[in-house]
Design an enzyme around this catalytic site. Structure first.
Site, short mmCIF file in Angstrom:
data_model
loop_
_atom_site.label_atom_id
_atom_site.label_comp_id
_atom_site.label_asym_id
_atom_site.label_seq_id
_atom_site.Cartn_x
_atom_site.Cartn_y
_atom_site.Cartn_z
N SER A 1 35.77 15.77 47.54
CA SER A 1 37.17 15.12 47.66
C SER A 1 37.71 14.77 46.03
O SER A 1 37.47 15.51 44.96
CB SER A 1 37.62 14.14 48.58
OG SER A 1 38.74 13.95 48.72
N HIS B 1 37.18 17.10 56.73
CA HIS B 1 37.24 16.79 55.50
C HIS B 1 36.01 16.01 55.10
O HIS B 1 35.79 16.01 53.83
CB HIS B 1 38.42 15.81 55.16
CG HIS B 1 38.49 15.50 53.59
ND1 HIS B 1 38.66 16.43 52.76
CD2 HIS B 1 38.82 14.52 53.02
CE1 HIS B 1 38.99 16.28 51.53
NE2 HIS B 1 38.95 14.66 51.70
#
Length: 253
Positions: free
Chosen positions: A84, A233
């Protein structure tokens, strides 16, 4: 900036860079597994965890922090794994300092600008009354008014600690993360990185999309791609065994 870090295992160096609101501790399972094969250097990024606070929160600065750490540890080059926000910092590191990278792994993020999408998280974190807080369970109740997912709340509340006055406080620099949020959403930029690169995407995540392919290949032409079914994620935490096998397969071949 001098980054707080921990070193595990022996072998070729592998530096792990966490995402927004995270710390190196979020990678505990992967650190344990990967340190059987590599010297794992797990860092707290600037304005996170036990690393220093600074008003600047851009990717060139984050990349320079890693280079400074490598210099301090006498690491000429290393494998880099970033998730991320840490994945964007890892990409910027490769674009700015390609000779310092052996292989690059980017987890569930693309080299593109993202529109703001953490408004509820920031609202929830700011809603927690730290000066009156008595327990983590109380913080969870306050945060739940803005963040529904228990797993996300637990992740965010790992940032809570008791300071020297025994009061709850944030380890992360919440004000800078909020004020510099547009910078955190920005895309890494630079000349293409020609080294071996792997993008790992959680199939249930929308951070890497088909329309990002051209931008990925323009900056990272020597790129492979792995899709992890049943993961969102945080594929390293959601499917740790599969994730570890993918990482090892890429780094050892």
């Amino acid at each position: 900036m001098k980054l707080f870090h921990q070193i595990y295992g022996n072998g070729e160096p592998l530096i792990i860079m966490h995402g927004l609101f995270g710390t190196y501790e979020n990678w505990g399972t992967q650190i344990k597994a990967l340190s059987e094969h590599f010297q794992v250097v797990a860092v707290d990024m600037r304005n996170h965890g036990r690393s220093g606070h600074d008003p600047i929160m851009d990717y060139p600065s984050m990349a320079a922090d890693i280079v400074e750490l490598m210099d301090d540890l006498s690491i000429e080059n290393a494998h880099i794994l970033g998730h991320s926000m840490g994945g964007k910092a890892a990409m910027q590191l490769a674009l700015n300092y390609p000779d310092r990278i052996r292989k690059l792994i980017v987890v569930d993020i693309a080299p593109v600008e993202y529109s703001p999408h953490h408004q509820d998280v920031f609202a929830g974190l700011y809603a927690i009354q730290l000066d009156q807080l008595k327990s983590r369970s109380e913080a969870d109740k306050q945060l739940a008014q803005h963040v529904a997912e228990p797993g996300v709340r637990a992740f965010l509340l790992k940032n809570l600690y008791r300071n020297t006055e025994k009061q709850f406080d944030w380890r992360m620099n919440l004000d800078v993360l909020h004020d510099q949020y547009d910078t955190i959403g920005a895309a890494p930029q630079g000349s293409p990185f020609q080294g071996k690169t792997l993008f790992i995407k959680g199939a249930e995540s929308s951070y890497i999309l088909p329309e990002h392919k051209d931008q990925v290949l323009s900056l990272f032409p020597n790129t492979g791609y792995k899709l992890m079914q049943g993961a969102g994620h945080w594929p390293h935490a959601e499917k740790p065994s599969i994730f570890g096998k993918i990482v090892l397969g890429f780094l050892e071949n």
